[in-house]
Design an enzyme around this catalytic site. Structure first.
Site, mmCIF file in Angstrom:
data_model
loop_
_atom_site.group_PDB
_atom_site.id
_atom_site.type_symbol
_atom_site.label_atom_id
_atom_site.label_comp_id
_atom_site.label_asym_id
_atom_site.label_seq_id
_atom_site.Cartn_x
_atom_site.Cartn_y
_atom_site.Cartn_z
ATOM 1 N N ASN A 192 57.954 35.378 -22.857
ATOM 2 C CA ASN A 192 57.319 34.119 -23.236
ATOM 3 C C ASN A 192 55.879 34.420 -23.654
ATOM 4 O OD1 ASN A 192 56.317 31.552 -23.409
ATOM 5 N ND2 ASN A 192 56.673 30.989 -21.269
ATOM 6 N N PHE A 193 55.576 34.196 -24.920
ATOM 7 C CA PHE A 193 54.217 34.477 -25.413
ATOM 8 C C PHE A 193 53.208 33.452 -24.882
ATOM 9 C CE2 PHE A 193 55.293 36.774 -29.721
ATOM 10 C CZ PHE A 193 56.203 37.583 -29.074
ATOM 11 N N LYS A 194 53.712 32.324 -24.378
ATOM 12 C CA LYS A 194 52.871 31.191 -23.937
ATOM 13 C C LYS A 194 51.895 30.802 -25.053
ATOM 14 C CE LYS A 194 53.701 31.825 -19.065
ATOM 15 N NZ LYS A 194 53.265 31.643 -17.693
ATOM 16 N N HIS A 214 59.903 24.484 -18.122
ATOM 17 C CA HIS A 214 59.032 25.562 -17.641
ATOM 18 C C HIS A 214 58.008 24.988 -16.667
ATOM 19 C CE1 HIS A 214 56.033 28.749 -17.541
ATOM 20 N NE2 HIS A 214 57.020 29.557 -17.901
ATOM 21 N N GLU A 232 61.273 30.754 -10.943
ATOM 22 C CA GLU A 232 59.924 31.339 -10.902
ATOM 23 C C GLU A 232 59.054 30.569 -9.908
ATOM 24 O OE1 GLU A 232 58.929 32.924 -15.205
ATOM 25 O OE2 GLU A 232 58.703 30.774 -15.122
ATOM 26 N N ILE A 248 53.127 32.918 -10.728
ATOM 27 C CA ILE A 248 53.063 33.031 -12.190
ATOM 28 C C ILE A 248 51.662 33.457 -12.626
ATOM 29 C CG2 ILE A 248 53.140 31.695 -14.345
ATOM 30 C CD1 ILE A 248 55.478 30.133 -13.211
ATOM 31 N N GLY A 259 54.950 37.190 -12.240
ATOM 32 C CA GLY A 259 54.257 38.409 -11.838
ATOM 33 C C GLY A 259 54.975 39.705 -12.194
ATOM 34 N N ALA A 315 55.588 37.050 -19.001
ATOM 35 C CA ALA A 315 54.585 36.752 -20.024
ATOM 36 C C ALA A 315 53.390 37.697 -19.922
ATOM 37 C CB ALA A 315 54.127 35.296 -19.903
ATOM 38 N N SER A 316 52.492 37.441 -18.955
ATOM 39 C CA SER A 316 51.189 38.103 -18.957
ATOM 40 C C SER A 316 51.255 39.627 -18.915
ATOM 41 C CB SER A 316 50.337 37.590 -17.787
ATOM 42 O OG SER A 316 51.027 37.731 -16.561
HETATM 43 O O1 G3P Z 1 57.491 32.178 -18.631
HETATM 44 C C1 G3P Z 1 57.208 33.296 -17.878
HETATM 45 C C2 G3P Z 1 56.206 33.029 -16.856
HETATM 46 O O2 G3P Z 1 56.099 31.798 -16.343
HETATM 47 C C3 G3P Z 1 55.893 34.139 -15.933
HETATM 48 O O3 G3P Z 1 54.619 34.482 -16.331
HETATM 49 O O4 G3P Z 1 52.671 35.870 -16.537
HETATM 50 O O5 G3P Z 1 53.856 35.714 -14.361
HETATM 51 O O6 G3P Z 1 54.908 36.946 -16.241
HETATM 52 P P1 G3P Z 1 53.980 35.833 -15.833
#
Ligand code: G3P
Length: 224
Positions: A9-11, A93, A141, A146, A181, A202-203
């Site tokens: 997810n590029f957000k 989401h 999640e 997150i 995470g 994402a991150s």
């Molecule tokens: O959509 C994926 C997300 O909510 C998780 O984000 O940055 O924790 O990988 P992240």
């Protein structure tokens, strides 16, 4: 959707404004080609059409607002993301929660339009409720993890395992993803070991200094 998979997810991170999104999508395409890994990307909505047409990687929409076309302003419809080239949708989401009735309507519309539906949830009971609505996948999640540095698979592997069991008890037709995470191949390997078919992240990639290197390494975790 081919699994096991990484759904990226590029957000709406600054790194993927404008051409940044296309550059990251091309990296995903290359890594997918080089490794054979299943990588699905969710670019910012305004870049979805361009990326779906220019990059040979499955593209999902981060959200849709409406499941029927109508005279509404500033919304995104399910049929428009399909026409733009999306093959699936993230629903509910953590950063874009929906009402239960809307989630169900979106799942039904996805099924009708041949789009893959992924319903995001925050815990076991929400995952159970989501599974009962019959999406293709549930992505569990914990919101507090997150964007953090430690993966849900390290902090709370039990919640991942129990989510898989809870969904399996409802139906064998809904597959489970997890996220929050996730940062490396080991996190992904553990997610699969716990019974999921992949991760939503994402991150760890979008904000990485070397997204290509990080993503390539991550694909090594996709082996059960
Ligand atoms: O959509 C994926 C997300 O909510 C998780 O984000 O940055 O924790 O990988 P992240």
């Amino acid at each position: 959707m081919r699994t096991p998979a990484i759904i990226l997810n590029f957000k709406t991170y600054a790194q993927v404004d404008g051409d940044g999104a296309l550059a990251l999508a091309r990296i995903c395409e290359e890594v997918q080609r080089e490794t054979g890994a299943s990588i699905i990307i969710c670019p910012p909505m305004v870049e979805l059409s361009r990326i779906a047409h220019e990059v040979n990687t499955p593209v999902f929409a981060q959200n849709v607002d409406l499941w029927e076309s109508s005279a509404r302003t500033g919304h995104t419809t399910l049929s428009s993301v399909k026409a733009a080239g999306a093959s699936g949708i993230l629903i509910n989401h953590s950063e874009n929660r929906r009402r239960m009735a809307d989630i169900e309507a979106l799942i039904t519309a996805c099924r009708k339009e041949g789009l893959t539906s992924i319903v995001c949830t925050n815990n076991i009971s929400a995952s159970r409720a989501a599974a009962a609505m019959g999406p293709d996948l549930v992505a569990m999640e914990p919101p507090e993890l997150i964007g953090g540095d430690i993966s849900v698979t390290t902090v709370n592997p039990g919640i991942v395992r129990d989510t898989v069991k809870a969904v399996e008890a409802i139906t064998s037709d809904v597959r489970v993803l997890t996220g929050a995470g996730v940062k490396n191949a080991e996190d992904i390997r553990v997610a699969l070991e716990l019974g999921t078919v992949g991760v939503l992240l994402a991150s760890g990639v979008v904000k990485a200094e070397d997204p290509r290197g990080v993503l390539r390494k991550m694909t090594e975790g996709l082996v059960r």
